[in-house]
Design a protein around this motif. Structure first.
Motif, PDB file in Angstrom:
ATOM      1  N   LEU A  78       0.864  -1.386  -0.096  1.00 21.76           N
ATOM      2  CA  LEU A  78       0.061  -0.005   0.151  1.00 21.76           C
ATOM      3  C   LEU A  78       0.890   1.288   0.111  1.00 21.76           C
ATOM      4  CD1 LEU A  78      -2.670   1.368   0.042  1.00 21.76           C
ATOM      5  CD2 LEU A  78      -2.508   1.120   2.782  1.00 21.76           C
ATOM      6  N   TYR A  79       0.683   1.986  -1.085  1.00 20.62           N
ATOM      7  CA  TYR A  79       1.585   3.248  -1.283  1.00 20.62           C
ATOM      8  C   TYR A  79       0.385   4.528  -1.080  1.00 20.62           C
ATOM      9  CZ  TYR A  79       5.714   0.966  -2.978  1.00 20.62           C
ATOM     10  OH  TYR A  79       6.583  -0.021  -3.096  1.00 20.62           O
ATOM     11  N   THR A  80       0.756   5.500  -0.448  1.00 27.96           N
ATOM     12  CA  THR A  80       0.087   6.679  -0.230  1.00 27.96           C
ATOM     13  C   THR A  80       0.905   8.100  -0.741  1.00 27.96           C
ATOM     14  OG1 THR A  80       0.595   7.008   2.121  1.00 27.96           O
ATOM     15  CG2 THR A  80      -1.531   5.675   1.418  1.00 27.96           C
ATOM     16  N   TRP A  81       0.250   9.008  -1.093  1.00 27.66           N
ATOM     17  CA  TRP A  81       0.772  10.637  -1.124  1.00 27.66           C
ATOM     18  C   TRP A  81      -0.019  11.416  -1.042  1.00 27.66           C
ATOM     19  CZ3 TRP A  81       0.364   6.535  -4.667  1.00 27.66           C
ATOM     20  CH2 TRP A  81      -0.305   6.880  -5.978  1.00 27.66           C
ATOM     21  N   GLY A  82       0.387  12.578  -0.999  1.00 25.31           N
ATOM     22  CA  GLY A  82      -0.417  13.785  -0.921  1.00 25.31           C
ATOM     23  C   GLY A  82      -0.514  14.403   0.482  1.00 25.31           C
ATOM     24  N   ASN A  83      -1.790  15.029   0.832  1.00 22.91           N
ATOM     25  CA  ASN A  83      -1.735  15.855   1.940  1.00 22.91           C
ATOM     26  C   ASN A  83      -2.173  14.495   3.241  1.00 22.91           C
ATOM     27  OD1 ASN A  83      -3.269  17.119   4.279  1.00 22.91           O
ATOM     28  ND2 ASN A  83      -3.510  18.835   2.863  1.00 22.91           N
ATOM     29  N   ASN A  84      -1.651  14.755   4.451  1.00 21.47           N
ATOM     30  CA  ASN A  84      -1.464  13.794   5.518  1.00 21.47           C
ATOM     31  C   ASN A  84      -2.635  14.379   6.499  1.00 21.47           C
ATOM     32  OD1 ASN A  84      -0.860  11.264   6.808  1.00 21.47           O
ATOM     33  ND2 ASN A  84       0.811  12.278   8.115  1.00 21.47           N
ATOM     34  N   SER A  85      -3.539  14.880   6.137  1.00 19.57           N
ATOM     35  CA  SER A  85      -4.582  15.492   7.106  1.00 19.57           C
ATOM     36  C   SER A  85      -4.958  14.395   7.980  1.00 19.57           C
ATOM     37  CB  SER A  85      -5.823  16.179   6.381  1.00 19.57           C
ATOM     38  OG  SER A  85      -6.800  16.679   7.437  1.00 19.57           O
ATOM     39  N   SER A  86      -4.867  14.571   9.228  1.00 17.87           N
ATOM     40  CA  SER A  86      -5.333  13.654  10.353  1.00 17.87           C
ATOM     41  C   SER A  86      -4.748  12.325  10.430  1.00 17.87           C
ATOM     42  CB  SER A  86      -6.911  13.467  10.406  1.00 17.87           C
ATOM     43  OG  SER A  86      -7.241  14.815  11.188  1.00 17.87           O
ATOM     44  N   GLY A  87      -3.673  12.119   9.365  1.00 21.78           N
ATOM     45  CA  GLY A  87      -3.024  10.959   9.435  1.00 21.78           C
ATOM     46  C   GLY A  87      -3.340   9.955   8.263  1.00 21.78           C
ATOM     47  N   MET A  88      -4.343  10.446   7.282  1.00 22.10           N
ATOM     48  CA  MET A  88      -5.133   9.867   6.342  1.00 22.10           C
ATOM     49  C   MET A  88      -4.208   8.854   5.463  1.00 22.10           C
ATOM     50  SD  MET A  88      -7.151  12.441   4.260  1.00 22.10           S
ATOM     51  CE  MET A  88      -6.238  13.774   3.328  1.00 22.10           C
ATOM     52  N   LEU A  89      -2.865   9.325   5.544  1.00 20.64           N
ATOM     53  CA  LEU A  89      -1.776   8.786   4.517  1.00 20.64           C
ATOM     54  C   LEU A  89      -1.190   7.453   5.348  1.00 20.64           C
ATOM     55  CD1 LEU A  89       0.224  11.509   2.716  1.00 20.64           C
ATOM     56  CD2 LEU A  89      -2.210  10.378   1.928  1.00 20.64           C
ATOM     57  N   ALA A  90      -1.654   7.508   6.552  1.00 22.10           N
ATOM     58  CA  ALA A  90      -0.997   6.277   7.597  1.00 22.10           C
ATOM     59  C   ALA A  90       0.369   6.455   7.732  1.00 22.10           C
ATOM     60  CB  ALA A  90      -1.292   4.975   7.010  1.00 22.10           C
ATOM     61  N   LYS A  91       0.738   7.730   7.905  1.00 19.88           N
ATOM     62  CA  LYS A  91       2.030   8.322   8.114  1.00 19.88           C
ATOM     63  C   LYS A  91       2.265   9.237   9.187  1.00 19.88           C
ATOM     64  CE  LYS A  91       3.103   8.176   3.153  1.00 19.88           C
ATOM     65  NZ  LYS A  91       4.075   7.173   2.940  1.00 19.88           N
ATOM     66  N   SER A  92       3.494   9.193   9.959  1.00 22.47           N
ATOM     67  CA  SER A  92       3.549  10.156  10.998  1.00 22.47           C
ATOM     68  C   SER A  92       4.861  10.632  11.084  1.00 22.47           C
ATOM     69  CB  SER A  92       3.310   9.460  12.519  1.00 22.47           C
ATOM     70  OG  SER A  92       4.558   8.492  12.788  1.00 22.47           O
ATOM     71  N   ASP A  93       5.179  11.765  11.774  1.00 28.25           N
ATOM     72  CA  ASP A  93       6.259  12.691  11.607  1.00 28.25           C
ATOM     73  C   ASP A  93       7.678  11.596  11.855  1.00 28.25           C
ATOM     74  OD1 ASP A  93       4.977  14.707  11.387  1.00 28.25           O
ATOM     75  OD2 ASP A  93       5.372  15.694  13.046  1.00 28.25           O
TER      76      ASP A  93
END
Length: 460
Positions: A78-93
């Motif tokens: 699963l790849y994600t990209w774009g805006n991580n609003s509220s962690g919707m990309l399943a990414k954190s700092d």
């Protein structure tokens, strides 16, 4: 363009154009200016390191201010990209679940944080990513939730566009019956395929059943449906695949009319399995002959024969002759066994004929073709040519009389199932069988003229 992004999907590759201010075009370029021509989504800044083998993708269509994209590859990444609003990309700092999320952080395409297993599909929604994995009937989510919106019984609220920490939950979401869902992933390496009969006649009508047993990654048999299984063959024809809903699938293979070694292959949910089965379409003789024996029992003749393999046999006829040239049927229509394995037959000719007799077995297959066994000779019963084996019964050794010892080439002791358990070359004064088990045996005497004489022997 849709949400400032237009996507094009071709042969597993993903292309985009339009607004790129939040890296939503995914082409890994430092500038975030609009893309006015198609660009291919990439995995890194390295030239031609494109995101390929994409099987599924989803764009966030809830709010154009928060463009985000999820893409699933054929091998479940699963790849994600774009805006991580509220962690919707399943990414954190810091790349961990529970890690802080900086507001208005934009990401190039990359793998997600904390997501394991093979992902089947994903949906990018309003500040939330929902995805399905193989091996579980619970969906997973990352990002915003509020007042039980994820169906997990929770009443709290994880921000909206302002969640402070990455939330990733697969454990408390409800179990759902999802269309096309496979509860346990079947392994294309461990699953097996087999044929009930590996050799059938090349006649265009003989069949065998092909069975596929699905197994998981650890080699354990699946006990429920594993999805869609397709079967193909290099020769002959394949029928309709039956899902038995217990982890097995069956299908009928019908032979071709020409001899061939058919390779049977299969795929699971579109992915080819690594193992195959071989079924031979055989145009050789329908029967492989073993031995034939005949000997007198009182005023009858017992005829024994065995086969090592039968394919498409209709029946046998026991034929008798007085001279080895002209033959009549003594015992008609003994049905074939067709088990594919060795099989023994025993029949009795009830006619009392004192002359020297010749016996052979005629095989007729289901196509009307015939073959013959070797010929067996039974000595006359007039007291002149009859070989005597005595005493009756035998305790430890037997003798052979009424034949010139110089005529004997070898003597064989044979069980009733056709196994040769002892051989003597040339005539002996006595034949020791003290170490053999009690029971009935056949003594086969082969002369220097290659005639065979048989006599029954009882060991006590």
């Amino acid at each position: 363009p849709l949400l400032c992004l237009k996507c094009q999907f071709q042969a597993g590759n993903l292309y985009a154009l339009g607004d790129n201010t939040q890296k939503q075009c995914g082409d890994y370029v430092a500038t975030t200016t609009d893309r006015t021509s198609w660009v291919q989504v990439k995995k890194s800044t390295t030239a031609n390191d494109n995101l390929t083998n994409i099987n599924f993708f989803s764009c966030q269509e809830h709010n154009s201010s928060y463009p985000a994209i999820a893409a699933v590859t054929t091998n479940g990444l699963l790849y994600t990209w774009g805006n991580n609003s509220s962690g919707m990309l399943a990414k954190s700092d810091n790349g961990t679940v529970g890690g802080a999320i900086t507001a208005s952080t934009y990401y190039d395409p990359g793998l997600t944080t904390g997501i394991s297993g093979n992902v089947v599909s994903a949906e990018m929604g309003g500040h939330t990513l929902v995805y399905l994995k193989e091996g579980t009937n619970q969906f997973c989510y990352s990002g915003h939730y509020t007042n039980g919106s994820m169906g997990d019984g929770g009443t709290g609220n994880n921000g909206s566009s302002s969640a402070a920490n990455l939330t990733l939950n697969c454990g408390t979401t409800p179990a759902l019956a999802i269309c096309g869902y496979v509860p346990v992933a079947a392994s294309t390496v461990n699953s097996t395929i087999s044929a009930a009969t590996t050799t059938i006649a090349a006649n265009g009508s003989s069949t065998t059943t092909i069975t596929i047993q699905l197994k998981d990654g650890s080699g354990t048999n699946l006990t429920v449906s594993g999805g869609v299984v397709t079967v193909s063959t290099s020769a002959g024809t394949i029928g309709t695949v039956i899902d038995n809903n217990n982890g097995t699938y069956t299908v009928i293979l019908t032979s071709a009319i020409a001899p061939a070694a058919a390779t049977i292959s299969y795929s699971i949910n579109g992915t080819a399995a690594s193992n195959t089965a071989i079924v031979t379409f055989n145009s050789t003789l329908a029967v492989s002959w073993g031995n034939i024996y005949a000997y007198r029992v009182s005023h009858t003749v017992k005829v024994l024969w065995n086969t090592t393999q039968e394919i498409n046999v209709s029946h046998f006829d026991v034929e008798r002759s007085f001279d080895g040239r002209e033959w009549d049927i003594a015992i008609p229509f003994v049905p074939g066994n067709n088990s594919g394995a060795a099989h023994a037959y025993a029949e009795v000719d009830p006619d009392y004929l004192t002359e020297r007799l010749y016996y052979r077995i005629k095989q007729t297959d289901k196509n009307g073709r015939t073959t013959y066994s070797s010929v067996c000779v039974v000595a006359s019963d007039n007291g002149i040519e009859k070989v005597v084996v005595y005493p009756v019964p035998v305790q430890s050794a037997f003798h052979i009389d009424n034949i010139d010892p110089k005529r004997i080439r070898k003597i064989e002791l044979i069980t009733l199932n056709g196994s040769i358990v002892r051989t003597w070359f040339n005539a002996q004064e006595t034949y020791d069988i003290s170490n053999f088990a009690k029971g009935l045996y056949i003594v086969k005497i082969t002369t220097i003229y290659d005639n065979n004489i048989f006599s029954k022997l009882t060991k006590q």
